[in-house]
Scaffold this motif. Structure first.
Motif, PDB file in Angstrom:
ATOM      1  N   ASN A  50       0.822  -1.207   0.000  1.00 24.29           N
ATOM      2  CA  ASN A  50       0.000   0.000   0.000  1.00 24.29           C
ATOM      3  C   ASN A  50       0.862   1.265   0.000  1.00 24.29           C
ATOM      4  OD1 ASN A  50      -2.506   1.329   0.052  1.00 24.29           O
ATOM      5  ND2 ASN A  50      -2.461   1.504   2.277  1.00 24.29           N
ATOM      6  N   ASN A  51       0.452   2.259  -0.807  1.00 22.98           N
ATOM      7  CA  ASN A  51       1.118   3.559  -0.890  1.00 22.98           C
ATOM      8  C   ASN A  51       2.612   3.418  -1.180  1.00 22.98           C
ATOM      9  OD1 ASN A  51      -1.286   4.928  -0.355  1.00 22.98           O
ATOM     10  ND2 ASN A  51      -0.948   4.850   1.853  1.00 22.98           N
ATOM     11  N   SER A  52       2.942   2.529  -2.114  1.00 24.64           N
ATOM     12  CA  SER A  52       4.345   2.269  -2.416  1.00 24.64           C
ATOM     13  C   SER A  52       4.593   2.386  -3.914  1.00 24.64           C
ATOM     14  CB  SER A  52       4.748   0.871  -1.942  1.00 24.64           C
ATOM     15  OG  SER A  52       4.099  -0.119  -2.736  1.00 24.64           O
ATOM     16  N   GLU A  53       5.874   2.336  -4.262  1.00 26.48           N
ATOM     17  CA  GLU A  53       6.279   2.244  -5.656  1.00 26.48           C
ATOM     18  C   GLU A  53       6.657   0.799  -5.933  1.00 26.48           C
ATOM     19  OE1 GLU A  53       9.823   3.787  -8.667  1.00 26.48           O
ATOM     20  OE2 GLU A  53       9.847   4.285  -6.528  1.00 26.48           O
ATOM     21  N   CYS A  54       6.001   0.186  -6.914  1.00 27.19           N
ATOM     22  CA  CYS A  54       6.291  -1.210  -7.236  1.00 27.19           C
ATOM     23  C   CYS A  54       7.497  -1.256  -8.171  1.00 27.19           C
ATOM     24  CB  CYS A  54       5.075  -1.852  -7.909  1.00 27.19           C
ATOM     25  SG  CYS A  54       5.373  -3.547  -8.430  1.00 27.19           S
ATOM     26  N   PRO A 111      -0.488   5.032 -11.488  1.00 26.84           N
ATOM     27  CA  PRO A 111      -1.026   4.667 -10.175  1.00 26.84           C
ATOM     28  C   PRO A 111      -2.207   3.710 -10.304  1.00 26.84           C
ATOM     29  CG  PRO A 111      -1.850   6.827 -10.794  1.00 26.84           C
ATOM     30  CD  PRO A 111      -0.934   6.390 -11.900  1.00 26.84           C
ATOM     31  N   TYR A 112      -2.282   2.748  -9.396  1.00 20.13           N
ATOM     32  CA  TYR A 112      -3.356   1.756  -9.399  1.00 20.13           C
ATOM     33  C   TYR A 112      -3.920   1.589  -7.989  1.00 20.13           C
ATOM     34  CZ  TYR A 112      -1.963   0.147 -14.073  1.00 20.13           C
ATOM     35  OH  TYR A 112      -1.684   0.075 -15.414  1.00 20.13           O
ATOM     36  N   ARG A 133      -3.275   1.011  -2.653  1.00 23.29           N
ATOM     37  CA  ARG A 133      -2.852   1.813  -3.804  1.00 23.29           C
ATOM     38  C   ARG A 133      -1.341   1.715  -3.968  1.00 23.29           C
ATOM     39  NH1 ARG A 133      -6.052   7.526  -4.096  1.00 23.29           N
ATOM     40  NH2 ARG A 133      -8.085   6.668  -4.659  1.00 23.29           N
ATOM     41  N   PHE A 134      -0.887   1.802  -5.228  1.00 21.24           N
ATOM     42  CA  PHE A 134       0.548   1.777  -5.485  1.00 21.24           C
ATOM     43  C   PHE A 134       0.818   2.413  -6.847  1.00 21.24           C
ATOM     44  CE2 PHE A 134      -1.095  -1.902  -7.653  1.00 21.24           C
ATOM     45  CZ  PHE A 134      -0.314  -2.035  -8.795  1.00 21.24           C
ATOM     46  N   TYR A 135       2.071   2.800  -7.056  1.00 20.88           N
ATOM     47  CA  TYR A 135       2.538   3.278  -8.352  1.00 20.88           C
ATOM     48  C   TYR A 135       3.353   2.163  -8.992  1.00 20.88           C
ATOM     49  CZ  TYR A 135       1.577   8.169  -9.469  1.00 20.88           C
ATOM     50  OH  TYR A 135       0.983   9.328  -9.879  1.00 20.88           O
ATOM     51  N   ASP A 174       1.267   9.960  -0.995  1.00 23.38           N
ATOM     52  CA  ASP A 174       2.260  10.177  -2.040  1.00 23.38           C
ATOM     53  C   ASP A 174       3.434   9.246  -1.773  1.00 23.38           C
ATOM     54  OD1 ASP A 174       4.485  11.223  -3.563  1.00 23.38           O
ATOM     55  OD2 ASP A 174       3.386  13.083  -3.785  1.00 23.38           O
ATOM     56  N   VAL A 175       3.913   8.561  -2.802  1.00 24.76           N
ATOM     57  CA  VAL A 175       5.072   7.680  -2.665  1.00 24.76           C
ATOM     58  C   VAL A 175       6.269   8.445  -2.102  1.00 24.76           C
ATOM     59  CG1 VAL A 175       6.766   6.338  -3.960  1.00 24.76           C
ATOM     60  CG2 VAL A 175       4.337   6.086  -4.460  1.00 24.76           C
ATOM     61  N   ASP A 176       6.439   9.700  -2.559  1.00 21.16           N
ATOM     62  CA  ASP A 176       7.595  10.497  -2.162  1.00 21.16           C
ATOM     63  C   ASP A 176       7.371  11.302  -0.876  1.00 21.16           C
ATOM     64  OD1 ASP A 176       8.952   9.914  -4.761  1.00 21.16           O
ATOM     65  OD2 ASP A 176       7.277  11.080  -5.539  1.00 21.16           O
ATOM     66  N   ASN A 177       6.160  11.241  -0.334  1.00 19.83           N
ATOM     67  CA  ASN A 177       5.822  11.960   0.903  1.00 19.83           C
ATOM     68  C   ASN A 177       6.144  13.451   0.826  1.00 19.83           C
ATOM     69  OD1 ASN A 177       4.863   9.683   2.397  1.00 19.83           O
ATOM     70  ND2 ASN A 177       6.988   9.035   2.676  1.00 19.83           N
ATOM     71  N   ASP A 178       5.809  14.061  -0.316  1.00 23.00           N
ATOM     72  CA  ASP A 178       6.122  15.487  -0.451  1.00 23.00           C
ATOM     73  C   ASP A 178       4.899  16.295  -0.892  1.00 23.00           C
ATOM     74  OD1 ASP A 178       6.017  14.502  -3.033  1.00 23.00           O
ATOM     75  OD2 ASP A 178       7.760  15.630  -3.751  1.00 23.00           O
ATOM     76  N   ILE A 179       3.728  15.923  -0.384  1.00 25.99           N
ATOM     77  CA  ILE A 179       2.522  16.706  -0.683  1.00 25.99           C
ATOM     78  C   ILE A 179       2.652  18.085  -0.042  1.00 25.99           C
ATOM     79  CG2 ILE A 179       0.040  16.908  -0.247  1.00 25.99           C
ATOM     80  CD1 ILE A 179      -0.145  13.883  -0.455  1.00 25.99           C
ATOM     81  N   VAL A 180       2.309  19.110  -0.811  1.00 25.20           N
ATOM     82  CA  VAL A 180       2.405  20.484  -0.331  1.00 25.20           C
ATOM     83  C   VAL A 180       1.040  21.031   0.049  1.00 25.20           C
ATOM     84  CG1 VAL A 180       3.005  22.858  -0.978  1.00 25.20           C
ATOM     85  CG2 VAL A 180       4.481  20.962  -1.663  1.00 25.20           C
TER      86      VAL A 180
END
Length: 239
Positions: A50-54, A111-112, A133-135, A174-180
């Motif tokens: 979940n919430n990861s980059e595959c 994203p899926y 969810r994942f990218y 966000d995979v990168d944890n950089d939501i503004v």
């Protein structure tokens, strides 16, 4: 009565008893109903996380890769249905497996969202896993756009009575944890264009509404690299 006649009567009586019927359990059901099939249990997902980059897919072309989806076996289950939604297009695909894994070809850099339905032969009851969810990893992507926001309140299709304002809330990831920040749009158009403003929070309190209207709202999520995503359009009614 002669002894021969008495003997014949006794023999006939014994024959009737043997053939007709005494039963050891006279109240038993001659055609009992079969035991009901137990309902399947929900499975728990394993991969993609979940919430990861595959990143472990097998690249099959510049635009696609094959990913092995895995989940735990669940009780009373004969088959599984993987529901996979492309979050860019909202198109859903379904894949059936008799084991707890299946290979699926995906678009890269996309994203899926996925969940698994447990099914059992002989019953229409099913059980759904949580949604993850994942990218899917894309070529040369250093920073991923946020996942589209998900509405918490009001729930999709909610009917609200006797109110003049509503609190909007949602989740973002966000995979990168950089939501503004987030920009929220709400009005009575099916594709809302009225911005309620920009916020770094995941809620917007005291939004004015009036009875007799169906409201539509969406959330645009932005990250520090200028990437953005737009949620589905959610709706609720005020009576």
């Amino acid at each position: 009565m002669s002894w021969k006649v008495k003997l014949n009567i006794l023999l006939l009586s014994g024959l009737f008893i043997a053939c007709g019927g005494g039963s050891d359990n006279p109240g038993s059901d001659p055609d009992p109903e079969p035991d009901p099939v137990p309902a399947p249990r929900a499975t728990t997902l394993i991969f993609p996380e979940n919430n990861s980059e595959c990143t472990t897919g097998v690249v099959v072309s510049d635009t696609q890769s094959q990913v092995l989806f895995e989940w735990n076996e669940s009780e009373n289950t004969d088959s599984y249905e993987v529901n996979l939604r492309n979050l860019n297009t909202n198109n859903t695909s379904r894949f059936t497996s008799n084991t707890n894994s299946v290979n699926i070809t995906l678009n890269r850099g996309t994203p899926y969202e996925w969940f698994v339905v447990s099914r059992a032969d002989g019953t229409s009851e099913t059980a759904n896993s949580p949604s993850w969810r994942f990218y899917n990893e894309g070529p040369g992507i250093e920073n991923y756009a946020p996942f589209p926001a998900v509405a918490i309140s009001p729930e999709r299709g909610a009917i609200l009575n006797g109110i003049t304002s509503v609190d909007l809330s949602w989740t973002g990831s966000d995979v990168d944890n950089d939501i503004v920040d987030y920009e929220v749009y709400l009005d009575t158009n099916t594709d809302p264009t009225t911005s309620l403003g920009i916020t770094a929070e995941t809620s917007l309190p005291d939004v004015a509404v009036s009875a007799g209207n169906v409201y539509y709202w969406k959330v645009v999520t932005r990250d520090s690299q200028g990437n953005s995503s737009t949620s589905e359009i959610f709706q609720f009614r005020v009576d």
